[in-house]
Design an enzyme around this catalytic site. Structure first.
Site, PDB file in Angstrom:
ATOM      1  N   GLY A  58       0.816  -1.198   0.000  1.00  0.00           N
ATOM      2  CA  GLY A  58       0.000   0.000   0.000  1.00  0.00           C
ATOM      3  C   GLY A  58       0.855   1.254   0.000  1.00  0.00           C
ATOM      4  O   GLY A  58       1.965   1.283   0.515  1.00  0.00           O
ATOM      5  N   GLY A  60       1.483   5.434   0.886  1.00  0.00           N
ATOM      6  CA  GLY A  60       1.411   6.182   2.143  1.00  0.00           C
ATOM      7  C   GLY A  60       2.660   6.050   2.969  1.00  0.00           C
ATOM      8  O   GLY A  60       2.754   6.634   4.053  1.00  0.00           O
ATOM      9  N   LYS A 109       5.940  -7.196   3.092  1.00  0.00           N
ATOM     10  CA  LYS A 109       5.796  -7.010   4.535  1.00  0.00           C
ATOM     11  C   LYS A 109       4.659  -7.903   5.020  1.00  0.00           C
ATOM     12  O   LYS A 109       3.727  -8.209   4.268  1.00  0.00           O
ATOM     13  CB  LYS A 109       5.522  -5.540   4.851  1.00  0.00           C
ATOM     14  CG  LYS A 109       6.643  -4.613   4.352  1.00  0.00           C
ATOM     15  CD  LYS A 109       6.386  -3.151   4.673  1.00  0.00           C
ATOM     16  CE  LYS A 109       5.208  -2.579   3.926  1.00  0.00           C
ATOM     17  NZ  LYS A 109       5.411  -2.574   2.457  1.00  0.00           N
ATOM     18  N   ASP A 114      -1.046  -8.204   1.652  1.00  0.00           N
ATOM     19  CA  ASP A 114       0.177  -8.396   0.871  1.00  0.00           C
ATOM     20  C   ASP A 114       0.470  -9.877   0.672  1.00  0.00           C
ATOM     21  O   ASP A 114       0.832 -10.309  -0.435  1.00  0.00           O
ATOM     22  CB  ASP A 114       1.361  -7.721   1.578  1.00  0.00           C
ATOM     23  CG  ASP A 114       1.285  -6.208   1.521  1.00  0.00           C
ATOM     24  OD1 ASP A 114       0.486  -5.682   0.723  1.00  0.00           O
ATOM     25  OD2 ASP A 114       2.023  -5.547   2.279  1.00  0.00           O
ATOM     26  N   HIS A 219       0.425   1.824   9.504  1.00  0.00           N
ATOM     27  CA  HIS A 219      -0.872   2.223   8.953  1.00  0.00           C
ATOM     28  C   HIS A 219      -1.718   2.880  10.042  1.00  0.00           C
ATOM     29  O   HIS A 219      -2.920   3.064   9.865  1.00  0.00           O
ATOM     30  CB  HIS A 219      -1.623   1.015   8.388  1.00  0.00           C
ATOM     31  CG  HIS A 219      -0.811   0.201   7.442  1.00  0.00           C
ATOM     32  ND1 HIS A 219      -0.154  -0.953   7.825  1.00  0.00           N
ATOM     33  CD2 HIS A 219      -0.520   0.380   6.139  1.00  0.00           C
ATOM     34  CE1 HIS A 219       0.490  -1.461   6.790  1.00  0.00           C
ATOM     35  NE2 HIS A 219       0.290  -0.662   5.748  1.00  0.00           N
ATOM     36  N   SER A 429      14.877  40.289  20.973  1.00  0.00           N
ATOM     37  CA  SER A 429      15.675  41.341  20.349  1.00  0.00           C
ATOM     38  C   SER A 429      15.887  42.535  21.263  1.00  0.00           C
ATOM     39  O   SER A 429      16.896  43.244  21.134  1.00  0.00           O
ATOM     40  CB  SER A 429      14.998  41.787  19.046  1.00  0.00           C
ATOM     41  OG  SER A 429      13.681  42.257  19.303  1.00  0.00           O
ATOM     42  N   SER A 430      14.963  42.787  22.198  1.00  0.00           N
ATOM     43  CA  SER A 430      15.078  43.972  23.053  1.00  0.00           C
ATOM     44  C   SER A 430      16.367  43.953  23.854  1.00  0.00           C
ATOM     45  O   SER A 430      17.054  44.979  23.972  1.00  0.00           O
ATOM     46  CB  SER A 430      13.875  44.051  24.002  1.00  0.00           C
ATOM     47  OG  SER A 430      12.683  44.230  23.290  1.00  0.00           O
ATOM     48  N   THR A 474       8.471  52.217  17.217  1.00  0.00           N
ATOM     49  CA  THR A 474       9.264  51.457  18.177  1.00  0.00           C
ATOM     50  C   THR A 474       9.690  52.401  19.298  1.00  0.00           C
ATOM     51  O   THR A 474       9.341  53.590  19.295  1.00  0.00           O
ATOM     52  CB  THR A 474      10.529  50.861  17.520  1.00  0.00           C
ATOM     53  OG1 THR A 474      11.425  51.930  17.187  1.00  0.00           O
ATOM     54  CG2 THR A 474      10.187  50.064  16.265  1.00  0.00           C
ATOM     55  N   MET A 475      10.499  51.889  20.219  1.00  0.00           N
ATOM     56  CA  MET A 475      11.000  52.727  21.310  1.00  0.00           C
ATOM     57  C   MET A 475      11.849  53.882  20.784  1.00  0.00           C
ATOM     58  O   MET A 475      12.020  54.900  21.476  1.00  0.00           O
ATOM     59  CB  MET A 475      11.806  51.887  22.298  1.00  0.00           C
ATOM     60  CG  MET A 475      13.158  51.400  21.788  1.00  0.00           C
ATOM     61  SD  MET A 475      14.161  50.593  23.056  1.00  0.00           S
ATOM     62  CE  MET A 475      13.358  48.997  23.117  1.00  0.00           C
TER      63      MET A 475
END
Length: 547
Positions: A58, A60, A109, A114, A219, A429-430, A474-475
């Site tokens: 199958g 997948g 398998k 199968d 599966h 980031s600050s 921004t600041m």
């Protein structure tokens, strides 16, 4: 369950196969066109002069099995519908088309569909006079004493071993014996946090949050048990114990397989855990980590071991010409090169200065007191943590101040030290931006006694590296006018400039930097930028301290 990228359920498999063929790197695959729904991928260069190797099942589980078609591995792969065995006719046509005088080995398998469909096709092929043999892979060891263990990712070991012997020109009996030996020496087990998504299936995952399922099938079949989600090294240790109990080993290959839904960073963590577990002690070579046999988008992984001797090792490491086989790498140790840390800390002697101490204390107290309000503002225009970030930096500096551990009587050194302290406690980031500001300002102040010019220099570097400027919401909209005024005016004038700058951000309907830049005008209208508001409050607090 998760949504899927799909055209139609009925064409999902064929669309996927065609996409693989359009993008194949080696150009050695061909789809056999039987003018019907049969999906068979075969070697374009096949001459029928050696034993043919067929696998399939199958779909997948991509890249299995079409991704392993090529010289040194599979001759052809028969692809069924999603999680469904291909028809008897599909298998039979594949066998007939590729089998020459040396015969064909079919690898499957251990699933009922199968065994039945491939088995019947093999019998029909034998009636047609073809020399065909079949082997069944049953490497899943998750269920003890299971009379019919499933075939999972260890199937790829079997395909590789059989493909090697076939490529060497061995007889069918020899190729089959090598495949059977690989089956006997292989063991696999998987674990997952979610099952797989299926087209048109909107049901919730049966695996609850905080749980993991051990031994589930490819599966989405239920595993042997549901366990509490542990750290990765604990999960791997549990799996390693089961694998080594089933196949005690002194030397083996290890396959680290992504079941489809794990990110590369997660798979690297799995690889580390595996190599540092009991499995790692006996691992001489590795396949993966990679998505080798998936279960669509299942968030989990499987581990497979193949016990080795010299012959199996030679077969496993031999080159092959397929789209998906990643090759075998020798097990490594982590190479470490001793290095001296060149990021030297600022060396200084603590000193005291009453006025500067009061100034530092006032700034810290204001930022700590603003934590909740800044978080509230940032929850509207950002990710809600500006107050906590600023407060963390202020608490760190205040603690150093209270311990009399700052060079208060050396302003240029003080600014540099504050910049260093902020990087250790302020996330995002600050913290970096403020550290850049204080570091650059400290360097400028060491060359001149002009505080306003030093702050302007620090702001210039902050704007350069941060990419924001006045008007970007921004600041900086509060800092820039305040520092400009400070150069020629009083702290009161600077505080008024900072206030006006902060108030201007409430009417800016488009941010051009930071997380606010991702928001629409409705989210921004009427709300001050939290960083600018913090600057406004800091300058206001200094009016009665700094003259």
């Amino acid at each position: 369950m998760a949504e899927l990228i799909i055209n139609q359920k009925e064409t999902w498999v064929s669309d996927s196969i065609d996409g693989m063929l359009y993008t194949q790197r080696k150009g050695n695959l061909v789809k056999l066109d039987f003018k019907n729904d049969i999906q068979v991928i075969a070697r374009k260069d096949w001459q029928k002069d050696k034993v043919a190797i067929i696998c399939g099942g199958g779909s997948g589980h991509e890249p299995a099995h079409a991704g392993y078609v090529g010289k040194g591995m599979l001759t052809a792969a028969v692809c069924g519908n999603l999680f469904a065995a291909p028809s008897v006719d599909a298998v039979l046509n594949a066998i007939v088309h590729i089998t020459g005088e040396k015969g064909c080995l079919v690898i499957i398998k251990n699933y009922t569909g199968d065994r039945l469909n491939f088995g019947l096709a093999c019998e029909k092929a034998k009636e047609m006079g073809l020399d065909v043999e079949l082997v069944v892979v049953n490497d899943d060891i998750s269920i003890p004493d299971n009379p019919k263990p499933r075939g999972i990712a260890g199937t790829l070991f079997v395909e590789k071993i059989a493909g090697y012997y076939a490529e060497q020109g061995a007889a069918l009996s020899v190729v089959k014996a090598a495949a059977e030996r690989a089956i006997q020496e292989t063991a696999s087990i998987g674990i997952a946090l979610t099952s797989c998504s299926l087209p048109e299936d909107k049901s919730d995952s049966r695996i609850a949050v905080g749980k993991a399922e051990l031994g589930l099938g490819i599966h989405g079949e239920p595993g042997i048990e549901t366990i509490d989600l542990m750290q990765c090294n604990e999960l791997v240790a549990l799996m390693a114990d089961k694998l080594l109990t089933a196949r005690p080993s002194q030397r083996h290959a290890l396959m680290i397989n992504n079941l489809g839904g794990l990110s590369p960073i997660e798979m690297n963590v799995v690889a580390k855990a595996a190599m540092e577990s009991e499995l790692g002690k006996y691992t001489t070579c590795i396949v993966g980590p990679a998505a080798l046999m998936t279960a669509i988008d299942m968030k989990g992984f499987s581990l497979s071991l193949l016990r080795l001797d010299d012959e199996l090792t030679a077969a496993l490491v031999a080159e092959c010409d397929t789209e998906a086989w990643p090759g075998v790498i020798e097990a490594q140790t982590i190479a470490l090169q001793p290095c001296e840390n060149q990021a030297r800390k600022v060396e200084y002697t603590p000193s005291q200065n009453v006025t500067i101490g009061q100034t530092v204390n006032a700034v810290c107290q204001v930022l700590i007191g603003l934590e909740s309000e800044l978080n509230r503002l940032d929850a509207i225009v950002g990710d809600g943590d500006t107050g906590s970030t600023f407060a963390a930096g202020a608490k760190k500096v205040l603690a150093e101040l209270e311990q009399r551990n700052l060079p208060l009587d050396e302003p240029s050194v003080l600014l540099t030290v504050i910049g260093e302290k902020l990087t250790t406690v302020m996330g995002g980031s600050s913290g970096v931006l403020l550290s850049i500001f204080f570091t650059a300002a400290g360097r400028a102040l060491s060359r001149s006694d002009n505080v306003a010019e030093a702050f302007q220099a620090g702001l210039a570097r902050m704007m350069e590296y941060g990419g924001a400027k006045q008007g970007d919401r921004t600041m900086i909209d509060a800092l820039y006018p305040a520092f400009m005024v400070l150069g020629s005016g009083s702290i009161t004038d600077a505080a008024e400039a900072a206030k006006q700058g902060a108030e201007s951000t409430a009417t800016m309907l488009k941010a051009k930097a930071g997380r606010s830049s991702y928001l629409n005008s409705d989210s921004l209208n009427g709300t001050k930028d939290p960083g600018a508001y913090a600057v406004e409050c800091v300058f206001d607090s200094l009016k009665n301290i700094v003259k």
